[in-house]
Design a protein around this motif. Structure first.
Motif, short mmCIF file in Angstrom:
data_model
loop_
_atom_site.label_atom_id
_atom_site.label_comp_id
_atom_site.label_asym_id
_atom_site.label_seq_id
_atom_site.Cartn_x
_atom_site.Cartn_y
_atom_site.Cartn_z
N UNK A 150 1.27 -10.24 5.21
CA UNK A 150 0.37 -9.77 3.94
C UNK A 150 -0.72 -8.83 4.51
N UNK A 151 -1.22 -8.95 5.80
CA UNK A 151 -2.20 -8.01 6.13
C UNK A 151 -1.63 -6.86 6.39
N UNK A 152 -0.44 -6.73 6.99
CA UNK A 152 0.47 -5.30 7.19
C UNK A 152 0.67 -4.68 5.89
N UNK A 153 0.85 -5.33 4.85
CA UNK A 153 1.36 -4.84 3.49
C UNK A 153 -0.04 -4.15 2.80
N UNK A 154 -1.13 -4.84 3.18
CA UNK A 154 -2.40 -4.62 2.55
C UNK A 154 -2.87 -3.28 3.13
N UNK A 155 -2.66 -3.16 4.63
CA UNK A 155 -3.06 -1.95 5.63
C UNK A 155 -2.08 -0.87 5.11
N UNK A 156 -0.88 -1.17 4.84
CA UNK A 156 -0.03 -0.02 4.83
C UNK A 156 -0.04 0.50 3.17
N UNK A 157 -0.50 -0.12 2.54
CA UNK A 157 -0.71 0.23 0.99
C UNK A 157 -1.90 1.18 1.09
N UNK A 158 -2.85 0.86 1.77
CA UNK A 158 -4.38 1.90 1.69
C UNK A 158 -3.73 3.10 2.72
N UNK A 159 -3.11 2.64 3.81
CA UNK A 159 -2.75 3.87 4.60
C UNK A 159 -2.01 5.03 3.80
N UNK A 160 -0.97 4.42 2.92
CA UNK A 160 -0.38 5.30 2.03
C UNK A 160 -1.34 6.30 0.98
N UNK A 161 -2.29 5.51 0.35
CA UNK A 161 -3.12 6.21 -0.51
C UNK A 161 -3.78 7.29 0.20
N UNK A 162 -4.34 6.78 1.47
CA UNK A 162 -5.29 7.62 2.13
C UNK A 162 -4.63 8.82 2.66
N UNK A 163 -3.51 8.94 3.29
CA UNK A 163 -2.82 9.98 3.76
C UNK A 163 -2.00 10.69 2.58
N UNK A 164 -1.39 10.07 1.61
CA UNK A 164 -1.04 10.92 0.41
C UNK A 164 -1.94 11.89 -0.03
N UNK A 165 -3.26 11.56 -0.12
CA UNK A 165 -4.18 12.44 -0.70
C UNK A 165 -4.55 13.70 0.28
N UNK A 166 -4.75 13.15 1.61
CA UNK A 166 -4.94 13.84 2.80
C UNK A 166 -4.05 15.30 2.91
N UNK A 167 -2.77 14.74 2.56
CA UNK A 167 -1.74 15.83 2.60
C UNK A 167 -1.76 16.62 1.50
N UNK A 168 -1.94 15.79 0.27
CA UNK A 168 -1.67 16.47 -1.00
C UNK A 168 -3.15 17.74 -1.07
#
Ligand code: UDP
Length: 238
Positions: A150-168
């Protein structure tokens, strides 16, 4: 002062060294590139330098967003200082657009947009060729607990949002990526390993050109340096 000590382990693309601080390690990026579970491999001059720079920028960014990572700082053009962790033998893949193994496995066209990101877990086991597994398999194998997942899914979801925008913001589409986690001496879960064009699918927003290791998979090894350099140049533009 950091003193580089004995080699702790060597993987396909990185070497890990002990340091004079038992809680810290040095990660050295090699020039090797591999694909298809190591079946396809090559050495590309200075690829390790580019990956060290790119993963440094991304981990610095994630640290600044409050994500707990192993990254402390870059030491030189090939090495970075990181917290020592016990790696969890799982690869967490996040997909925003269908590509690669998911496209083949499910017969869905590459490029199909996923309205909700899809998470997958692969069991890191060379003998078994890193099979796709689910949460229950991972818990059954005693690799991880449901709470840690659960901790990892929560972190992973946040990481995806952060770096998706960073690359975009750099005109790059983050199609999918693989991340790994480890536990420090306090048993805290930290994002570890690397995030680079070796571990992500990155497509140019305008042309949809591949800006990642897929170029190597499809035989364009002589173009890899220029492609990774283009990613680095874009990340360096603020
Ligand atoms: N990936 C990775 N290491 C691996 C397998 C996959 O970094 O050992 C990355 C890959 O570059 C892509 C994502 O994880 O960004 C999803 O890969 P996929 O499952 O589609 O497998 P592949 O096509 O790489 O065999």
């Amino acid at each position: 002062m950091i003193i580089k000590k004995n080699l702790l382990s060597e993987g396909k693309t990185k070497k890990i060294y002990a340091t004079n601080n038992p809680l810290e390690i040095l990660i050295h990026h090699k020039d090797n590139i591999t694909a298809l579970n190591g079946l396809k491999k090559n050495v590309l001059q200075d690829k390790g330098v580019l990956n060290n720079e790119i993963t440094t920028l991304i981990f610095q960014f994630l640290n600044s967003c409050g994500v707990k990572t192993h990254f402390i700082r870059k030491i030189n053009n090939r090495e970075q200082l990181c917290y020592k962790v016990d790696m969890i033998p799982l690869e967490f893949v996040v997909r925003n657009i269908v590509a690669g193994s998911m496209s083949k496995r499910l017969g869905v066209k590459e490029g199909t947009y996923l309205y909700n990101p899809i998470f997958e877990i692969f069991y890191k086991n060379d003998k078994l060729k890193d099979p796709l597994i689910n949460d229950h398999h991972a818990v059954f194998l005693k690799i991880i607990s449901y709470e840690e997942l659960n901790t990892i899914y929560d972190m992973t979801s946040k990481i995806n949002c952060f770096i998706k925008k960073y690359f975009s913001d750099k005109n790059i589409i983050l199609v999918d990526f693989k991340i790994e986690f480890g536990k420090n001496h306090k048993k805290e879960i930290l994002l570890s390993d690397e995030i680079s064009p070796d571990t992500c699918r990155l497509w140019d927003k305008e042309t949809m050109k591949k800006m990642d290791k897929d170029s190597f998979r499809i035989g364009l090894q002589e173009k890899i340096f220029d492609i990774y350099m283009e990613v680095l140049k874009r990340l360096n533009v603020s």
